[in-house]
Design a protein around this motif. Structure first.
Motif, PDB file in Angstrom:
ATOM      1  N   GLY A   1      49.384  27.568  48.263  1.00  0.00           N
ATOM      2  CA  GLY A   1      49.970  28.884  47.999  1.00  0.00           C
ATOM      3  C   GLY A   1      51.209  29.179  48.808  1.00  0.00           C
ATOM      4  O   GLY A   1      51.751  30.293  48.735  1.00  0.00           O
ATOM      5  N   LYS A   2      51.716  28.207  49.556  1.00  0.00           N
ATOM      6  CA  LYS A   2      52.872  28.430  50.433  1.00  0.00           C
ATOM      7  C   LYS A   2      54.097  28.914  49.674  1.00  0.00           C
ATOM      8  O   LYS A   2      54.748  29.882  50.073  1.00  0.00           O
ATOM      9  CB  LYS A   2      53.245  27.147  51.196  1.00  0.00           C
TER      10      LYS A   2
ATOM     11  N   HIS B   1      47.711  39.602  47.002  1.00  0.00           N
ATOM     12  CA  HIS B   1      47.097  38.839  45.917  1.00  0.00           C
ATOM     13  C   HIS B   1      48.167  38.538  44.868  1.00  0.00           C
ATOM     14  O   HIS B   1      48.962  39.394  44.512  1.00  0.00           O
ATOM     15  CB  HIS B   1      45.976  39.638  45.250  1.00  0.00           C
ATOM     16  N   LYS B   2      48.138  37.303  44.360  1.00  0.00           N
ATOM     17  CA  LYS B   2      49.066  36.937  43.283  1.00  0.00           C
ATOM     18  C   LYS B   2      48.472  35.785  42.488  1.00  0.00           C
ATOM     19  O   LYS B   2      47.945  34.821  43.041  1.00  0.00           O
ATOM     20  CB  LYS B   2      50.430  36.516  43.856  1.00  0.00           C
ATOM     21  N   GLY B   3      48.547  35.904  41.148  1.00  0.00           N
ATOM     22  CA  GLY B   3      48.070  34.839  40.288  1.00  0.00           C
ATOM     23  C   GLY B   3      48.936  34.711  39.056  1.00  0.00           C
ATOM     24  O   GLY B   3      49.840  35.520  38.807  1.00  0.00           O
ATOM     25  N   PHE B   4      48.677  33.679  38.291  1.00  0.00           N
ATOM     26  CA  PHE B   4      49.401  33.438  37.049  1.00  0.00           C
ATOM     27  C   PHE B   4      48.365  33.157  35.961  1.00  0.00           C
ATOM     28  O   PHE B   4      47.654  32.161  36.019  1.00  0.00           O
ATOM     29  CB  PHE B   4      50.368  32.269  37.196  1.00  0.00           C
TER      30      PHE B   4
ATOM     31  N   GLY C   1      44.865  29.437  49.011  1.00  0.00           N
ATOM     32  CA  GLY C   1      45.350  30.792  48.776  1.00  0.00           C
ATOM     33  C   GLY C   1      44.930  31.823  49.799  1.00  0.00           C
ATOM     34  O   GLY C   1      45.177  33.017  49.619  1.00  0.00           O
ATOM     35  N   ARG C   2      44.318  31.375  50.884  1.00  0.00           N
ATOM     36  CA  ARG C   2      43.890  32.294  51.940  1.00  0.00           C
ATOM     37  C   ARG C   2      44.458  31.854  53.284  1.00  0.00           C
ATOM     38  O   ARG C   2      44.753  30.675  53.481  1.00  0.00           O
ATOM     39  CB  ARG C   2      42.364  32.343  52.024  1.00  0.00           C
TER      40      ARG C   2
ATOM     41  N   VAL D   1      44.816  31.778  36.833  1.00  0.00           N
ATOM     42  CA  VAL D   1      44.821  31.072  38.117  1.00  0.00           C
ATOM     43  C   VAL D   1      45.189  32.031  39.248  1.00  0.00           C
ATOM     44  O   VAL D   1      46.290  32.588  39.277  1.00  0.00           O
ATOM     45  CB  VAL D   1      45.827  29.893  38.092  1.00  0.00           C
ATOM     46  N   LYS D   2      44.288  32.215  40.191  1.00  0.00           N
ATOM     47  CA  LYS D   2      44.541  33.043  41.365  1.00  0.00           C
ATOM     48  C   LYS D   2      45.131  32.166  42.471  1.00  0.00           C
ATOM     49  O   LYS D   2      44.482  31.222  42.930  1.00  0.00           O
ATOM     50  CB  LYS D   2      43.243  33.701  41.851  1.00  0.00           C
TER      51      LYS D   2
END
Length: 254
Positions: free
Chosen positions: A39-40, A8-11, A214-215, A14-15
């Motif tokens: 999300g690449k 998992h990573k977000g800013f 993102g998945r 924003v996920k």
């Protein structure tokens, strides 16, 4: 081998990555594909160590990223080769100086040994006797080969490539694809490539991970992607009439 577990990573709010798991094996070219915003890039930067995941873990041959000491991280950096989208060569340095840069940063080898290694990788990417040229004197394809030579000069365990065919003509792109695949197989490197190039997917996609929102939405090989009925993959990969015809012909031959 690289094992990604529930990443998992977000800013801020924003996920970006929402629980991705995948395994990448030595000697295998693994391609990450997906639409812009899938999300690449964040995923690749997380694998390289440029982003710290909020949740989940990445294991590099059993070493967990979140448990690495400063010395472990230094060792890991020496085991990583990176080919950037725009090659990212130093314009003011010669080919030889560009390739020697990681050796000077991470080793204490004598200049003669470093030069031997530079010449070895230049020969491997078919750029012998290009030592004293500057990047501006090279074609886009030659610059990319210099970038690959620099990425493998430390004999890395892991090779990461961000859009390696960006800006290249189709013929040169095939040359770069083949070179990356040959080097991966020859040195048993764990190679992960971000790409939008569907020719790369079909030609060297020994493993393909398709990201959507993102998945991980699909995973398989270049042969399996022809047969998949995953709607998101079909809409992305076969958006052009050419690839639709190729897929139809492939399915008719089964």
């Amino acid at each position: 081998m690289i094992e990604v577990k529930d990443l998992h990573k977000g800013f801020k709010e924003v996920k970006v990555l929402k629980g991705i798991s995948a395994t990448f094996h030595p000697g295998e070219t693994s391609l990450i594909i997906g639409q812009s915003g899938s999300g690449k890039t964040v995923f690749l930067k997380s694998l390289v160590g440029l982003h710290t995941p909020e949740k989940g873990s990445i294991l590099y041959d059993g070493r967990i990223n979140t448990e690495m000491t400063i010395e472990d991280k230094r060792q890991f950096r020496q085991e990583v080769g990176m080919v950037f989208q725009g090659s990212a060569l130093f314009d003011s340095q010669t080919v030889e100086e560009n390739i020697m840069f990681p050796l000077k940063m991470f080793t204490k080898q004598p200049d003669s040994e470093m030069l031997d290694r530079v010449n070895f990788v230049l020969k491997r990417v078919d750029l012998e006797n290009s030592n004293k040229k500057f990047p501006a004197e090279l074609s886009g394809g030659m610059q990319k080969r210099v970038a690959i030579a620099r990425a493998i000069v430390m004999n890395p365990k892991y090779l990461f490539c961000d859009e390696p065919n960006s800006g290249l003509d189709p013929k040169t792109a095939i040359v770069i694809d083949n070179l990356i695949q040959e080097i991966t197989d020859e040195y048993m490197i764990t190679t992960v490539i971000n790409t939008h190039d569907m020719n790369s997917v079909m030609e060297i996609g020994e493993k393909i991970v398709f990201l959507k929102d993102g998945r991980k939405a699909w995973e398989g090989t270049s042969k399996e992607i022809f047969k998949t009925d995953n709607e998101a993959v079909v809409n992305f990969v076969y958006s052009s009439e050419l690839f639709k015809k190729v897929r139809k012909a492939y399915l008719n031959d089964l």
